[in-house]
Design an enzyme around this catalytic site. Sequence first.
Site, PDB file in Angstrom:
ATOM      1  N   CYS A  49      -5.250   6.095  -3.832  1.00 11.22           N
ATOM      2  CA  CYS A  49      -4.472   4.684  -3.787  1.00 11.22           C
ATOM      3  C   CYS A  49      -2.998   5.090  -4.205  1.00 11.22           C
ATOM      4  O   CYS A  49      -2.940   5.458  -5.682  1.00 11.22           O
ATOM      5  CB  CYS A  49      -5.214   3.795  -4.889  1.00 11.22           C
ATOM      6  SG  CYS A  49      -4.354   2.079  -4.731  1.00 11.22           S
ATOM      7  N   CYS A  75       0.992  -1.245  -0.090  1.00 14.32           N
ATOM      8  CA  CYS A  75       0.003  -0.023  -0.068  1.00 14.32           C
ATOM      9  C   CYS A  75       0.692   1.171   0.035  1.00 14.32           C
ATOM     10  O   CYS A  75       1.487   1.510   0.796  1.00 14.32           O
ATOM     11  CB  CYS A  75      -0.865  -0.057   1.116  1.00 14.32           C
ATOM     12  SG  CYS A  75      -1.883   1.337   1.518  1.00 14.32           S
TER      13      CYS A  75
END
Length: 262
Positions: free
Chosen positions: A201, A76
């Site tokens: 993101c 991530c």
Amino acid sequence: MNIPFYKFHGTGNDFIMVDNRNDVFSKNNTNLVHELCHRRFGIGADGLILLENSEIASEDFKMVYYNSDGNQSSMCGNGGRCLVAFANLLGIIDKKASFNAIDGHHEATIDGDIVSLKMQDVLAKGINEDELFLDTGSPHHILFSDEVGDINVKRDGAAIRYSEKYESCGGTNVNFVQQTDKDTFLVRTYERGVEDETYSCGTGVTAVALAVNAIGKTDASLIHLETPGGKLQVSFENENGAYHNIWLTGPTAKVFKGEFEC
């Protein structure tokens, strides 16, 4: 037992942060992670991140990341940037960081609320606009649109995420992209594990930045990405479709501190 936590976000991509250097949090408690991330019955977050001691002496810490569904997941980018800010808050690092994540070694720098994270090298040879898929630590499918604001990201993203094409890799994240300038792109992302659109993101905008350069939509090596949660930048070096020295840069913020019972 009460466990302290911090809530951070990077351009709206939000995370529960736990200092787990003393193993206070059970990494096998999938249900607890899901409950804590629930936006109605818990703290609320896109994911939960544990800061742990690294087994590698030259590294400052280790990153363990869980999606909001409770499952440990792939890299991530915004989470990594927030973890660097968290490590700085704890006094573990100052202006630079070196840490290990599920996809390997990462470096980072911090300047105020701006954190830059070095991503893994990516090979993008042979891709084209009809088959845009890149792995930037997490898998990403990319689609272009003339108006990303009109897209039902949850519905259309889920259709691709659960399609037979990506069944063998456990599904994919999906990015919907609109070019607004020669080096600027709007991005909306459906994230697997969250199973919805997120405000931003990091690995997704990284994939978009490399893809738009690889297929010739821009020749810039510094790409500006605008997400629902804010602005990010991705810079890189390209050697015939082999991308390296990739940096994801943007703001981070501490939201609040609290405790939960475990």
